[in-house]
Design an enzyme around this catalytic site. Structure first.
Site, PDB file in Angstrom:
ATOM      1  N   THR A 288       0.826  -1.219   0.000  1.00  0.00           N
ATOM      2  CA  THR A 288       0.000   0.000   0.000  1.00  0.00           C
ATOM      3  C   THR A 288       0.855   1.261   0.000  1.00  0.00           C
ATOM      4  O   THR A 288       0.491   2.271  -0.620  1.00  0.00           O
ATOM      5  CB  THR A 288      -0.939  -0.022   1.229  1.00  0.00           C
ATOM      6  OG1 THR A 288      -1.805  -1.142   1.092  1.00  0.00           O
ATOM      7  CG2 THR A 288      -1.770   1.241   1.329  1.00  0.00           C
TER       8      THR A 288
ATOM      9  N   SER B 169       1.822  -7.501  -1.092  1.00  0.00           N
ATOM     10  CA  SER B 169       2.429  -8.605  -0.334  1.00  0.00           C
ATOM     11  C   SER B 169       1.526  -9.832  -0.319  1.00  0.00           C
ATOM     12  O   SER B 169       1.963 -10.930   0.026  1.00  0.00           O
ATOM     13  CB  SER B 169       2.803  -8.170   1.081  1.00  0.00           C
ATOM     14  OG  SER B 169       1.685  -8.045   1.903  1.00  0.00           O
TER      15      SER B 169
ATOM     16  N   THR C 175       1.365  -4.739   4.177  1.00  0.00           N
ATOM     17  CA  THR C 175       1.107  -5.149   5.562  1.00  0.00           C
ATOM     18  C   THR C 175       0.525  -6.566   5.663  1.00  0.00           C
ATOM     19  O   THR C 175       0.639  -7.198   6.707  1.00  0.00           O
ATOM     20  CB  THR C 175       0.121  -4.176   6.237  1.00  0.00           C
ATOM     21  OG1 THR C 175      -1.040  -4.074   5.412  1.00  0.00           O
ATOM     22  CG2 THR C 175       0.744  -2.815   6.430  1.00  0.00           C
ATOM     23  N   ASP C 176      -0.087  -7.043   4.566  1.00  0.00           N
ATOM     24  CA  ASP C 176      -0.803  -8.331   4.662  1.00  0.00           C
ATOM     25  C   ASP C 176       0.095  -9.482   5.109  1.00  0.00           C
ATOM     26  O   ASP C 176      -0.312 -10.307   5.933  1.00  0.00           O
ATOM     27  CB  ASP C 176      -1.423  -8.698   3.305  1.00  0.00           C
ATOM     28  CG  ASP C 176      -2.645  -7.852   2.972  1.00  0.00           C
ATOM     29  OD1 ASP C 176      -2.912  -6.874   3.689  1.00  0.00           O
ATOM     30  OD2 ASP C 176      -3.322  -8.172   1.976  1.00  0.00           O
TER      31      ASP C 176
HETATM   32  N1  ASP Z   1      -2.961  -4.118   2.490  1.00  0.00           N
HETATM   33  C1  ASP Z   1      -1.719  -4.404   2.011  1.00  0.00           C
HETATM   34  C2  ASP Z   1      -0.680  -3.322   2.299  1.00  0.00           C
HETATM   35  O1  ASP Z   1      -0.762  -2.703   3.267  1.00  0.00           O
HETATM   36  C3  ASP Z   1      -1.596  -4.891   0.657  1.00  0.00           C
HETATM   37  C4  ASP Z   1      -0.326  -5.689   0.645  1.00  0.00           C
HETATM   38  O2  ASP Z   1      -0.080  -6.415   1.579  1.00  0.00           O
HETATM   39  O3  ASP Z   1       0.437  -5.514  -0.266  1.00  0.00           O
HETATM   40  O4  ASP Z   1       0.243  -3.094   1.591  1.00  0.00           O
END
Ligand code: ASP
Length: 337
Positions: free
Chosen positions: A12, A53, A86-87
């Site tokens: 993100t 991710s 974050t995932d």
């Molecule tokens: N929600 C996720 C992020 O914070 C998407 C990911 O993991 O790429 O990046």
């Protein structure tokens, strides 16, 4: 002044919303660093990947681990920042921590809001991460996660909220980053500057570093199945049939399964599959509290207790160990769970 290498993988923090119905990772590290005040530190950026991710695989994780290790070997580098979605940040950060053999810090960060959305958080998180990576206080603390002003140890830290700007928790923060604003201090034109204070109140648990993943890691399949009311062994057997070397059973409570899963686990272990026992509960450890298909029976049958390690990180530990050794040594495991 420290020299910090910022390695980017996407997420993100590097995503834009305009390109498709949902946001996608598009931005290079060069673009991200343009808006970042790195304070007194010299910053060098490099892209490893530009992706979400949720799309990463073991090969990507291996490449990230080797690129981070190379950056740490650079004598002019004092610390490394990794930007990441974050995932699955908890998986990558933990893998990096498992193989971290340097006193220099590695700090993983990301964002919950894209740079083109209101209240975007990536810029501040990245500035904080650079401050943590450049701080002498971070030395010897292994791999850290910096997010929303908090610093967390990689081991035991997981994503607990899908959208909240402070989504990480688990074992709890080991430090924080605070800004001390000084208005117009540097140029006298009223613009504001801030100094980052990095403070630690706890020392992360450390284990003997494991060897970096090699190519065998890419194809080391470790699956996860969940126990629930009425669960049978269909999913577990499908994982075994697909070639899993290891399967983690997420038990209820302190790691309890049921008779069907226990029967399957016994047969799977006889056929050479490693069965790890973790819990679907966010806090607490696997413990041999119950028989009759409970954790006590699984452990007696030879399942490996993953202790208090979150299942997502237990999966990484098992995959790394199974890619490096035929039989997992209980001494090595004990250091990590
Ligand atoms: N929600 C996720 C992020 O914070 C998407 C990911 O993991 O790429 O990046």
């Amino acid at each position: 002044m420290a020299r910090v290498i910022v390695l980017a993988t996407g997420g993100t923090i590097a995503s834009t919303r305009s390109s498709s119905p949902g946001a996608t990772a598009t931005e290079s590290i060069e673009a991200l660093l343009q808006s970042v005040d790195s304070g007194e530190h010299e910053v060098v950026g490099k892209d490893i990947l530009t992706t979400g991710s949720y799309l990463l695989n073991h090969r990507d994780l291996r490449i990230i681990a080797h690129t981070v290790a190379e950056a740490l070997e650079d004598a002019s580098c004092d610390g490394v920042v990794l930007t990441h979605g974050t995932d699955t940040l908890e998986e990558t950060a933990y893998l990096l921590d498992l193989v971290h053999s340097s006193s220099k810090p590695v700090v993983v960060t990301g964002a919950q809001r894209t740079p083109d959305s209101v209240g975007h958080d990536g810029e501040l998180n990245l500035q904080d991460a650079i401050a943590v990576a450049g701080s002498p206080e971070s030395s010897g603390r292994g791999v850290l996660i910096t997010f929303a002003g908090c610093v967390y140890p990689a081991r035991g830290t997981v994503k607990l909220h899908t959208t909240n700007p402070s989504p990480f928790g688990g074992v709890g923060a080991c430090g924080y980053v605070a800004d001390t604003p000084s208005v117009g201090a540097a140029d006298g034109n009223g613009s504001s500057h801030s100094t980052k204070h990095v403070h630690f109140h706890a020392f992360p648990r450390r284990a003997q570093p494991l060897a970096l993943p090699d190519e065998k890691f890419d194809a080391t399949r470790v699956d996860v199945i969940v126990s629930h009311p009425g669960a049978d062994a269909t999913a577990a057997q499908a994982c075994a049939d697909a070639g899993a070397k290891g399967i983690i059973v997420l038990g209820t409570g302190a790691g309890n399964g049921n008779h069907a899963l226990l029967l399957w686990a016994r047969q799977a272990m006889e056929s050479g599959i490693t069965v790890g026992l973790a819990t679907r509960v966010p806090h607490g450890s696997v413990l041999p509290l119950y028989g009759n298909g409970g954790a006590s029976d699984f452990l007696d049958a030879g399942a490996l207790s993953m202790g208090s390690l979150p299942w997502s990180q237990a999966r990484i530990l098992l995959a790394l160990l199974l890619s490096q050794q035929q039989v997992i040594s209980s001494d090595v495991l004990a250091e990590h769970i």
